[in-house]
Design a protein around this motif. Structure first.
Motif, mmCIF file in Angstrom:
data_model
loop_
_atom_site.group_PDB
_atom_site.id
_atom_site.type_symbol
_atom_site.label_atom_id
_atom_site.label_comp_id
_atom_site.label_asym_id
_atom_site.label_seq_id
_atom_site.Cartn_x
_atom_site.Cartn_y
_atom_site.Cartn_z
ATOM 1 N N SER A 44 51.569 37.110 31.982
ATOM 2 C CA SER A 44 51.421 38.409 32.637
ATOM 3 C C SER A 44 52.765 39.105 32.775
ATOM 4 O O SER A 44 52.892 40.306 32.506
ATOM 5 N N LYS A 45 53.794 38.359 33.177
ATOM 6 C CA LYS A 45 55.117 38.964 33.310
ATOM 7 C C LYS A 45 55.617 39.468 31.958
ATOM 8 O O LYS A 45 56.165 40.579 31.854
ATOM 9 N N ALA A 48 51.315 40.688 37.545
ATOM 10 C CA ALA A 48 52.388 39.705 37.358
ATOM 11 C C ALA A 48 52.970 39.252 38.688
ATOM 12 O O ALA A 48 53.199 38.050 38.903
#
Length: 513
Positions: free
Chosen positions: A358-359, A380
């Motif tokens: 996600s990041k 994130a």
């Protein structure tokens, strides 16, 4: 039939069946003489016999699909460029060598081992679509591959000159979106890699007319008689073209499945005995590929899941037996992508994996589409709190809500990837998320989710520097809070981008109507 290569180590002996070699020879063929001695060099002559329409028909009959991730039929793409030919400026053929998918290293291996196959495929494409230029678009950090391609271009100069085609290598930025084909075209125009609205067959590299802004959103649908198209194909796709034309569609279809014929070059990294890159027939079960290329699970461990980069949902349990074809992977709820498989075992903390993926996607979002960037960062941040066992059930609720909205009005696939990847991990491992939220497990280490620097001698090196990248695309200690699209539009292009635009400019862009 010869065995395909498995990584770079001489002591890595492949297990399993003999697999055919189409684009990845066991030993490098960097010199033109080596390439031609191995059967290369006949594709262009075959193309001239067939004619442009015949080449397109051969590619359609062979069923070659783009190996960059989407799997779009190559013949249809070439035909679209032919149908949108400009009456003002010739087309450009662009070799997408901007490999940046986490877990994928196959394009760089092909360029290292078989660069002339890629260039021959690109020259065939240029002849078919009447392009006067071939641009190999790679990353500035790919110094080894750039040197190899430069040397191969020098050896192909006589062929290119006879066709009236200029061949150059352009070194681009590290950003993930540089690999998205319209973002790549933006870089070739001297701007940051922000995806466009118009597809390459409607608006390619060259600018036609005046522009009122420096925004890529300004590149929309234009007069098809004026805007020159670009044919953008992945390294592996083009490496297949000459063989199909020289040997025929039936030869290509001798392996693979009906809907996904031929071979595919896979990368296997992660929780396996070794990392490797190898060419396998389409339709080979993923588990077999993991065993043959990666040596299976590490000693004492059990394979649990695998994922094709940051582009497709995770495959768990029996889904690891899914055949590697576009249709089978889609039926399994995932996708083949660039066939760069990250493998996970029973030691993996899947909350940490979800947070890291996600990041990566939130940081690499350019910010042109607000939900993609803002909702992506909220996902994130929430998942990172869960990873640290510092979250509440409400944090997970926010994550789940934003996963639904992150892809709203998105102009490229990055936001959809974010939605599907995080959603699939959440669905597959709910007990791990619950354990973190309720304090039954402690903080998990950060998962090193980033592009590969190299795969050599059975070892994969991940670009850990990318883990420090800020959402504004700087490596500053503190993020500015600005979207990359906002920050770079204000700051303008740097000297490298100006040089790149100058390099690509034409001295004579006229063409008879």
């Amino acid at each position: 039939m010869a065995r395909s290569p498995f990584g770079y180590a001489d002591d890595v002996e492949p297990s399993g069946a003999d697999w055919p070699v189409r684009v990845l020879p066991p030993a490098p063929r960097r010199r033109r003489t080596e390439y031609e001695a191995g059967g290369g060099g006949a594709g262009l002559a075959a193309a001239e016999r067939l004619g442009p329409d015949g080449v397109v028909e051969h590619l359609l009959a062979a069923g070659l699909r783009g190996r960059g991730g989407a799997g779009f039929p190559t013949g249809r793409k070439w035909d679209a460029v032919l149908r949108h030919e400009s009456r003002v400026v010739p087309a450009t053929v662009v070799v997408n060598a901007a490999e940046g998918e986490p877990g994928s290293f196959k394009d760089r291996v092909i360029l290292r081992r078989n660069p002339h196959a890629v260039l021959e495929g690109a020259l065939v494409a240029a002849w078919v679509v009447q392009a006067d230029r071939v641009v190999v678009a790679t990353k500035a950090s790919f110094t080894e591959e750039r040197a190899i391609v430069d040397a191969a271009i020098a050896e192909q100069r006589d062929v290119a000159d006879a066709l009236g085609v200029e061949m150059i290598v352009v070194a681009g930025p590290a950003e993930y979106l540089y690999g998205e084909e319209t973002g790549l075209l933006e870089v070739l125009d001297g701007r940051p890699p922000f995806p466009r609205v118009a597809p390459p067959y409607r608006h390619g590299v060259d600018e036609v007319g005046s522009r009122d802004s420096n925004e890529p959103a300004d590149i929309e649908m234009t007069d098809a008689d004026l805007a020159p198209p670009a044919l953008v194909d992945n390294v592996e796709t083009l490496a297949n073209v000459a063989g199909i034309l020289a040997e025929g569609p039936d030869w290509f279809r001798a392996v693979g499945t009906d809907a996904s014929p031929g071979t595919i070059v896979c990368t296997v990294t992660g929780a396996t005995a070794r990392a490797a890159v190898g060419e396998v027939p389409m339709g080979t079960p993923l588990r077999e590929v993991i065993e043959a290329l990666g040596g299976g699970a590490r000693p004492g461990r059990r394979l649990v899941a695998a994922m094709s980069g940051a582009a497709n949902p995770i495959l768990v349990g029996s889904a690891l037996d899914t055949p590697l074809s576009y249709e089978a992977m889609e039926a399994a709820g995932s996708g083949l992508g660039a066939a760069g498989f990250l493998v996970f075992d029973d030691e993996t903390d899947f909350v940490a994996l979800a947070a890291a993926a996600s990041k990566f996607l939130a940081v690499e979002s350019c910010g042109q589409c607000t939900p993609c960037k803002q909702d992506g960062l909220m996902i994130a941040h929430g998942l990172d709190r869960v990873r640290r066992s510092a979250a509440t059930p409400h944090d997970l609720e926010v994550v789940d809500e934003r996963v639904v909205t992150v892809a709203d009005s998105a102009r490229c696939s990055l936001a959809t990837q974010h939605q599907r990847v995080v959603g699939s991990i959440r669905a597959a491992f709910p007990e791990q998320f619950d354990a973190h939220v309720h304090g039954r497990v402690g903080e998990a280490p950060v998962y090193p989710f980033a592009p590969l620097l190299d795969v050599r001698a059975g070892e994969a090196r991940v670009d850990l520097h990318e883990l420090d990248k800020q959402p504004d695309w700087t490596y500053d200690r503190v993020d500015s809070g600005k979207m990359p699209a906002e920050r770079l539009a204000v700051e303008g292009g740097d000297e490298e981008r100006v040089d790149r635009a100058t390099l690509l400019s034409r001295t004579d862009t006229s063409r008879a109507p």
